[in-house]
Scaffold this motif. Sequence first.
Motif, PDB file in Angstrom:
ATOM      1  N   PRO A   1     -33.458 -36.638 -21.049  1.00 41.87           N
ATOM      2  CA  PRO A   1     -33.505 -37.048 -22.451  1.00 41.87           C
ATOM      3  C   PRO A   1     -34.118 -38.449 -22.615  1.00 41.87           C
ATOM      4  O   PRO A   1     -33.810 -39.361 -21.857  1.00 41.87           O
ATOM      5  N   ASP A   2     -34.987 -38.575 -23.590  1.00 34.99           N
ATOM      6  CA  ASP A   2     -35.605 -39.859 -23.943  1.00 34.99           C
ATOM      7  C   ASP A   2     -36.315 -40.533 -22.777  1.00 34.99           C
ATOM      8  O   ASP A   2     -36.435 -41.761 -22.755  1.00 34.99           O
ATOM      9  N   GLY A   3     -36.750 -39.757 -21.777  1.00 38.74           N
ATOM     10  CA  GLY A   3     -37.471 -40.331 -20.642  1.00 38.74           C
ATOM     11  C   GLY A   3     -36.645 -41.325 -19.841  1.00 38.74           C
ATOM     12  O   GLY A   3     -37.181 -42.196 -19.177  1.00 38.74           O
ATOM     13  N   ARG A   4     -35.320 -41.158 -19.882  1.00 39.01           N
ATOM     14  CA  ARG A   4     -34.452 -42.129 -19.208  1.00 39.01           C
ATOM     15  C   ARG A   4     -34.593 -42.047 -17.690  1.00 39.01           C
ATOM     16  O   ARG A   4     -35.104 -41.075 -17.135  1.00 39.01           O
ATOM     17  N   THR A   5     -34.128 -43.082 -17.046  1.00 41.52           N
ATOM     18  CA  THR A   5     -34.088 -43.136 -15.590  1.00 41.52           C
ATOM     19  C   THR A   5     -32.950 -42.230 -15.119  1.00 41.52           C
ATOM     20  O   THR A   5     -31.883 -42.200 -15.739  1.00 41.52           O
ATOM     21  N   PRO A   6     -33.157 -41.479 -14.040  1.00 38.44           N
ATOM     22  CA  PRO A   6     -32.111 -40.564 -13.575  1.00 38.44           C
ATOM     23  C   PRO A   6     -30.805 -41.293 -13.231  1.00 38.44           C
ATOM     24  O   PRO A   6     -30.814 -42.371 -12.634  1.00 38.44           O
ATOM     25  N   THR A   7     -29.718 -40.668 -13.611  1.00 36.72           N
ATOM     26  CA  THR A   7     -28.390 -41.171 -13.280  1.00 36.72           C
ATOM     27  C   THR A   7     -27.907 -40.473 -12.005  1.00 36.72           C
ATOM     28  O   THR A   7     -28.551 -39.538 -11.519  1.00 36.72           O
TER      29      THR A   7
END
Length: 153
Positions: free
Chosen positions: A83-89
């Motif tokens: 989502p939203d190009g976020r950094t992987p968690t």
Amino acid sequence: MTDQHVRPHPGQELSVGEVAERSGVAVSALHFYEREGLIHSRRTAGNQRRFRREVLRRLSFIRIAQRVGIPLAEIRSALDALPDGRTPTRQDWERLSAQWREELDDRIHRLQQLRDDFTGCIGCGCLSIDRCSLVNPGDRFGAEGPGPRRLVG
């Protein structure tokens, strides 16, 4: 005002050289990853790249996935799906690595099979010419189709 012109808090951004030094990834590879849409930077008024600090975690994700043999196209798809190009968690990594596990298990199985057959036969491709009558009597593997049948089947 677009995202590219917003000035982040000092210390939140890194130059391309700082990213290369911190991540162990060559500057040329960073440029490649950016062209491929795997990482993103903004440009300063002087046209210099500035990366958010979270790019270091994103690069770690990319490098680990590549190291186990995940193709870059699959890595890109996985990152694009966030989502939203976020950094992987951590949870993203756990989910993705579970998805990739079956493919990796299959690859490991094929490599072990290749290793085990490597010296005696190439799976009848046929480099075991003097032993074919023992390993592949009557060229029965040839009737199953082209290529190294013992390794492909």
